[in-house]
Design an enzyme around this catalytic site. Sequence first.
Site, short mmCIF file in Angstrom:
data_model
loop_
_atom_site.label_atom_id
_atom_site.label_comp_id
_atom_site.label_asym_id
_atom_site.label_seq_id
_atom_site.Cartn_x
_atom_site.Cartn_y
_atom_site.Cartn_z
N TYR A 107 9.19 -0.48 9.67
CA TYR A 107 9.48 -1.39 8.57
C TYR A 107 9.49 -2.82 9.10
O TYR A 107 10.07 -3.09 10.14
CB TYR A 107 10.83 -1.07 7.91
CG TYR A 107 10.59 -0.83 6.45
CD1 TYR A 107 10.27 -1.90 5.61
CD2 TYR A 107 10.57 0.46 5.92
CE1 TYR A 107 9.96 -1.68 4.28
CE2 TYR A 107 10.26 0.68 4.59
CZ TYR A 107 9.95 -0.40 3.77
OH TYR A 107 9.63 -0.18 2.47
N THR B 279 -11.10 -9.24 1.21
CA THR B 279 -10.65 -7.90 1.60
C THR B 279 -11.05 -7.73 3.05
O THR B 279 -11.98 -8.38 3.54
CB THR B 279 -11.30 -6.81 0.74
OG1 THR B 279 -12.72 -6.97 0.81
CG2 THR B 279 -10.85 -6.88 -0.71
N LYS C 100 -15.03 -3.56 3.19
CA LYS C 100 -16.36 -4.11 2.80
C LYS C 100 -17.08 -4.63 4.05
O LYS C 100 -16.85 -4.10 5.13
CB LYS C 100 -16.23 -5.14 1.69
CG LYS C 100 -15.37 -4.59 0.52
CD LYS C 100 -15.39 -5.41 -0.74
CE LYS C 100 -14.40 -4.82 -1.73
NZ LYS C 100 -14.21 -5.60 -2.93
N ASP D 173 -13.46 -16.15 -3.18
CA ASP D 173 -13.16 -14.73 -2.99
C ASP D 173 -14.42 -14.12 -2.39
O ASP D 173 -15.37 -13.77 -3.09
CB ASP D 173 -12.81 -14.09 -4.34
CG ASP D 173 -12.52 -12.60 -4.20
OD1 ASP D 173 -12.82 -12.02 -3.13
OD2 ASP D 173 -12.00 -12.01 -5.17
N ARG E 280 -8.81 -0.81 4.74
CA ARG E 280 -8.54 -1.33 3.40
C ARG E 280 -7.37 -2.29 3.51
O ARG E 280 -6.34 -1.97 4.09
CB ARG E 280 -8.17 -0.19 2.44
CG ARG E 280 -9.10 0.98 2.48
CD ARG E 280 -8.97 1.84 1.24
NE ARG E 280 -9.66 1.17 0.16
CZ ARG E 280 -10.99 1.15 0.02
NH1 ARG E 280 -11.76 1.79 0.86
NH2 ARG E 280 -11.54 0.49 -0.97
N GLU F 36 9.61 -6.07 6.98
CA GLU F 36 9.70 -7.15 5.98
C GLU F 36 9.89 -8.50 6.65
O GLU F 36 10.67 -8.62 7.60
CB GLU F 36 10.85 -6.88 5.01
CG GLU F 36 10.42 -5.94 3.88
CD GLU F 36 11.57 -5.50 3.01
OE1 GLU F 36 11.44 -5.59 1.78
OE2 GLU F 36 12.58 -5.06 3.56
#
Length: 448
Positions: free
Chosen positions: A57, A228, A231, A202, A237, A59
Amino acid sequence: MDWFCELPNLTKTDPEIADLIKKEIGREEFGLQMIPSENFVSPALLEALGSVLTNKYAEGYPKKRYYSGFEFVDPIETVAIERAKKAFGVPHANVQPYSGSPANLAIYVATCNLGDTVMGLNLPDGGHLTHGWKTSVSGMFYKPVPYHVKEDGYIDMDEVSSLAQQHKPKLIWVGATAYAREFDFGAFAKIADEVGAYLVADISHITGLILSGAHKSPVEHVHLIMTTTHKTLRGPRGAMILVTKKGLEKDAELAEKIDKAVFPALQGGPHEHQIAATAVALGEAMRPEFKENGMQIVKNAKALASVLMHRGLKLVSGGTDNHLILVDLTPFGAGKGVFASEALEAARIFVNKNTIPKDPSSPFYPSGIRLGTPTLTTRGMKEGEMELIGGWIADVINEIKRYELPAKEERAEYLKKFRADIKSNSRIADIGTKVRNICSNFPFYFKN
Ligand SMILES: *Cc1c(COP(=O)(O)O)cnc(C)c1O
């Protein structure tokens, strides 16, 4: 063979899932994966992605976390950030977005108030859902003013300019998901600067081409870049948001606004296994082989486009400058995309049905198909293979010309009959065998 093909532990503990994953590896390896948003990541990257980092974790941001235990995770995220900054030549990078759509939402949150006017390329003209389409929150929470492509398939820059002058948008998107031509980032910048809008590139689809020098870079023209990491970048991803020097000149707090929008406004704990894999992808992207691969992706797409056109198929904009091709099937009737993509799938060639500009049919039964060359190039195919593959695609499309999309109530029955027809079509089966053979000659995951 590597662990990710053998799955030694999973095969023992959960044979049901192990078996399906192994079958998917086979589908990817022995088929032509031509959906232009897809690519094959390296085995090395899969090791980072499948690592114990998924247990952590995290954060917050490096050196500003809410938990303990960051001796190794902080340096990993920092490497990803520094590689992103270096690869693109930008002063700030956020590598935490879970994927492209949440990253774009973070950009809205950072730059716009609810109800602000935003401009993006219309979805049927090749734009992305998150650039203001009505079914996406981008079109529900903000006021979209879409621009379009002209009759010739190129973006209508005169329209972009006049809409911007008329509507004074807060934000303008340049980028697309089904557009085969190069973006003129400089022309967009001139328009955005005149009306004081944030300009966001983008570049999800074309990042690998930009880093290879096969497409011009938006860095000096725009305030923000979203990409992203999957691609053409050939990563896991995920997504990144980059703030440019020009962006900080327009708004000195832009970097903090982006970071706060990603966490805590929209996301919780970042996916550190995914971030480690992004670092690996960026490391690979800075090697000379990656540049050669990017150049070859475009050469292959141009070779494929020319075979398809030679065989009488109509392409939106009459060709391609990048990794993708949009075939307009309306000369054979409206709504042919579904027939073409299913028949091609039966021949192990995977493309996607896609709307074309001014599509006479609907998004679920569109009149085009979209295909591209990234995975084929990653596995080593060149212009000679494109010639063969283009011929097979044209042959398969020939087989579906006689099917016509019927009225709504007859569709289910008609498609059932169509699917049975293609299953028993020997020409399509023959092409499927040829596809399997060519894939065996260009192994990727199975070469170990
Ligand atoms: C793929 C893509 C996205 C969204 O990415 P997801 O990871 O699928 O959410 C956004 N914008 C463009 C232009 C894309 O091509």
